[in-house]
Design an enzyme around this catalytic site. Structure first.
Site, short mmCIF file in Angstrom:
data_model
loop_
_atom_site.label_atom_id
_atom_site.label_comp_id
_atom_site.label_asym_id
_atom_site.label_seq_id
_atom_site.Cartn_x
_atom_site.Cartn_y
_atom_site.Cartn_z
N GLY A 13 41.44 39.52 36.36
CA GLY A 13 41.35 40.36 37.57
C GLY A 13 41.56 41.84 37.35
N SER A 19 43.16 48.65 39.71
CA SER A 19 43.49 47.24 39.92
C SER A 19 44.99 47.01 39.80
CB SER A 19 42.81 46.36 38.86
OG SER A 19 41.41 46.41 38.98
N ILE A 20 45.52 46.15 40.65
CA ILE A 20 46.93 45.78 40.52
C ILE A 20 47.18 45.21 39.12
CG2 ILE A 20 48.71 44.20 41.37
CD1 ILE A 20 47.55 44.62 44.20
N ASP A 67 33.77 34.12 34.43
CA ASP A 67 33.61 34.03 35.89
C ASP A 67 34.40 32.79 36.31
OD1 ASP A 67 32.78 33.28 38.45
OD2 ASP A 67 30.78 34.11 38.18
N ALA A 98 36.26 37.02 49.07
CA ALA A 98 35.60 36.35 50.20
C ALA A 98 34.34 37.15 50.51
CB ALA A 98 36.52 36.32 51.42
N TYR A 158 41.54 40.20 58.13
CA TYR A 158 41.87 39.53 56.85
C TYR A 158 41.32 38.10 56.88
CZ TYR A 158 44.33 38.96 52.43
OH TYR A 158 44.64 38.73 51.10
N LYS A 165 45.17 32.74 51.21
CA LYS A 165 46.48 33.15 50.64
C LYS A 165 47.57 32.13 51.01
CE LYS A 165 45.43 36.97 48.41
NZ LYS A 165 45.21 36.90 46.93
N THR A 196 42.70 49.66 46.38
CA THR A 196 42.04 49.23 45.15
C THR A 196 40.58 48.95 45.52
OG1 THR A 196 42.45 46.90 45.59
CG2 THR A 196 44.14 48.07 44.32
N LEU A 197 39.81 48.51 44.53
CA LEU A 197 38.42 48.12 44.80
C LEU A 197 38.35 47.07 45.92
CD1 LEU A 197 35.60 48.68 43.57
CD2 LEU A 197 35.93 46.68 42.12
P1 NAD Z 1 40.60 44.44 42.35
O1 NAD Z 1 39.27 44.50 43.01
O2 NAD Z 1 40.93 45.50 41.38
O3 NAD Z 1 40.83 43.02 41.70
C1 NAD Z 1 40.16 41.84 42.12
C2 NAD Z 1 39.64 41.20 40.86
O4 NAD Z 1 39.07 39.93 41.14
C3 NAD Z 1 38.55 42.03 40.17
O5 NAD Z 1 38.96 42.31 38.86
C4 NAD Z 1 37.36 41.11 40.16
O6 NAD Z 1 36.58 41.25 38.98
C5 NAD Z 1 38.05 39.76 40.19
N1 NAD Z 1 37.15 38.68 40.57
C6 NAD Z 1 36.53 38.45 41.76
N2 NAD Z 1 35.73 37.39 41.67
C7 NAD Z 1 35.82 36.91 40.39
C8 NAD Z 1 35.21 35.84 39.68
N3 NAD Z 1 34.32 35.03 40.26
N4 NAD Z 1 35.55 35.66 38.37
C9 NAD Z 1 36.45 36.47 37.78
N5 NAD Z 1 37.05 37.50 38.39
C10 NAD Z 1 36.74 37.72 39.69
O7 NAD Z 1 41.66 44.47 43.58
P2 NAD Z 1 43.23 44.21 43.63
O8 NAD Z 1 43.65 44.80 44.93
O9 NAD Z 1 43.88 44.66 42.38
O10 NAD Z 1 43.31 42.61 43.81
C11 NAD Z 1 44.00 41.77 42.91
C12 NAD Z 1 44.81 40.72 43.65
O11 NAD Z 1 45.82 41.35 44.41
C13 NAD Z 1 44.00 39.88 44.65
O12 NAD Z 1 44.46 38.54 44.59
C14 NAD Z 1 44.40 40.48 45.98
O13 NAD Z 1 44.27 39.55 47.03
C15 NAD Z 1 45.83 40.80 45.70
N6 NAD Z 1 46.45 41.74 46.63
C16 NAD Z 1 45.89 42.97 46.87
C17 NAD Z 1 46.50 43.85 47.75
C18 NAD Z 1 45.87 45.19 48.08
O14 NAD Z 1 46.19 45.73 49.14
N7 NAD Z 1 45.03 45.76 47.21
C19 NAD Z 1 47.69 43.47 48.38
C20 NAD Z 1 48.25 42.23 48.10
C21 NAD Z 1 47.62 41.36 47.22
O1 0WE Z 2 43.39 40.42 49.31
C1 0WE Z 2 42.97 41.48 49.67
C2 0WE Z 2 41.48 41.77 49.69
C3 0WE Z 2 40.68 40.76 48.93
C4 0WE Z 2 39.20 40.89 49.13
C5 0WE Z 2 38.54 42.10 49.35
C6 0WE Z 2 37.16 42.11 49.48
C7 0WE Z 2 36.40 43.37 49.78
C8 0WE Z 2 34.96 43.28 49.31
C9 0WE Z 2 38.46 39.74 49.09
N1 0WE Z 2 37.12 39.74 49.22
C10 0WE Z 2 36.47 40.89 49.41
N2 0WE Z 2 35.11 40.84 49.56
C11 0WE Z 2 34.34 41.95 49.57
O2 0WE Z 2 33.11 41.87 49.74
N3 0WE Z 2 43.87 42.43 50.11
C12 0WE Z 2 45.26 42.05 50.27
C13 0WE Z 2 43.51 43.80 50.52
C14 0WE Z 2 43.27 43.80 51.99
O3 0WE Z 2 42.10 43.38 52.51
C15 0WE Z 2 42.22 43.43 53.89
C16 0WE Z 2 43.48 43.90 54.24
C17 0WE Z 2 44.18 44.13 53.01
C18 0WE Z 2 45.58 44.60 52.86
C19 0WE Z 2 41.29 43.09 54.87
C20 0WE Z 2 41.64 43.25 56.21
C21 0WE Z 2 42.90 43.69 56.55
C22 0WE Z 2 43.84 44.03 55.58
#
Ligand code: NAD
Ligand code: 0WE
Length: 258
Positions: A13, A19-20, A67, A98, A158, A165, A196-197
């Site tokens: 990821g 990215s986190i 993947d 999603a 969400y 989750k 993040t992305l």
């Molecule tokens: P990110 O977009 O940097 O990371 C998401 C990763 O998922 C990417 O590296 C992407 O390549 C990978 N991914 C998606 N589909 C995939 C597949 N089929 N095969 C392999 N890899 C795949 O964003 P992030 O915010 O760093 O998200 C990382 C985790 O942190 C997620 O589980 C997200 O739900 C969680 N999270 C994010 C936040 C936030 O606000 N950004 C808060 C709490 C939890």
């Molecule tokens: O887990 C997440 C987001 C994960 C995510 C983000 C995307 C954007 C692009 C999963 N799928 C997709 N699909 C895409 O096409 N977070 C915790 C970040 C997040 O997402 C939100 C939040 C927060 C926080 C969506 C709505 C409300 C709050």
């Protein structure tokens, strides 16, 4: 000081520096761990090599494609890892997805296919990766995933990710019970919202960040590196008695009532 010298950490990821997983990898590397980075598709290979270099791991760590929606790619990546390293110690799962329309439309309209995809990529992948990693964790190990408070409480848009989750957090507990006998611990960090992305294109993200500023006991948003620090702790021997747990790193937002 946490010392992970000689330990191997496999990270799923890590898409870019925001990215986190990047902060988690940074902290693990600083503690001396060897990193294996897994990227989603060939398109991301070059970026993964660059990230490995940024993390000071060139010639030490490795990158492999996987993947997580494909069983054969999961088998292949762990075959490659076991050929390259005698053992692994840490698995980081920082993956969620999603389809965009499911995060936009009314939750009531969630389609069977969008539900399936969200749960496949965001929940089943933890089970599949943990199963593949466990035989390589011959000296015990630590599995860590990332979750969000939207699994417990309703956040606008969400939607199906919240349902996923909730399932992910339950999977953490069932995996912890399954693997405790092998001294493999399974935990999650529930991070506050971070740009993040995965947060890009989410309509009211600013509103969510502002709600944290206003309501969280620390009156600020959380930084990636704070998630990295807690992840490092949970993956280290300092957390040897912690498994099946969800640890909030959210500036205290989740404890507030109004
Ligand atoms: P990110 O977009 O940097 O990371 C998401 C990763 O998922 C990417 O590296 C992407 O390549 C990978 N991914 C998606 N589909 C995939 C597949 N089929 N095969 C392999 N890899 C795949 O964003 P992030 O915010 O760093 O998200 C990382 C985790 O942190 C997620 O589980 C997200 O739900 C969680 N999270 C994010 C936040 C936030 O606000 N950004 C808060 C709490 C939890
Ligand atoms: O887990 C997440 C987001 C994960 C995510 C983000 C995307 C954007 C692009 C999963 N799928 C997709 N699909 C895409 O096409 N977070 C915790 C970040 C997040 O997402 C939100 C939040 C927060 C926080 C969506 C709505 C409300 C709050």
């Amino acid at each position: 000081m946490i010392d992970l010298k000689g330990k191997v950490a496999v990270v799923f990821g890590l898409a870019n520096k925001r990215s986190i997983a990047y902060s988690v990898a940074q902290k693990l590397a600083e503690a001396g761990a060897t990193l294996v980075l897994s990227y989603q598709s060939d398109r991301l290979q070059r970026e993964a090599e660059d990230l490995l270099e940024d993390l000071g791991q060139t010639g030490v760590g490795r990158t492999f494609r996987c993947d997580v929606s494909r069983d054969e790619e999961i088998d292949e990546v762990f075959a490659q890892i076991s050929a390259a390293f005698p053992r692994i110690d840490i698995l980081i799962h920082s993956v969620a997805y999603a389809p965009a329309d499911a995060l936009k439309n009314d939750f009531l309209l969630t389609s069977r296919e969008d539900f399936r995809i969200a749960h496949d990529i965001s929940v089943y992948s933890l089970i599949a990766l943990t199963r593949a990693a466990a035989p390589l964790m011959s000296e015990g190990g630590s599995v860590l995933t990332l979750t969000y408070y939207g699994g417990e409480k309703v956040f606008p848009n969400y939607n199906v990710m919240g349902v996923a989750k909730a399932a992910l957090e339950s999977a953490v507990r069932y995996l912890a019970a399954s693997l405790g006998g092998k001294n493999i611990r399974v935990n999650a960090v529930s991070a506050g919202p971070i740009r993040t992305l995965a947060a890009r294109g989410i309509g009211d993200f600013n509103q969510i960040l502002d709600a944290v500023l206003a309501r969280a006991p620390l009156h600020r948003n959380v930084e990636q590196i704070e998630v990295g620090n807690t992840a490092l702790f949970l993956c280290s021997p300092l957390a040897s008695g912690i498994t099946g747990e969800i640890t909030f790193v959210d500036c205290g937002f989740n404890i507030t009532g109004v």
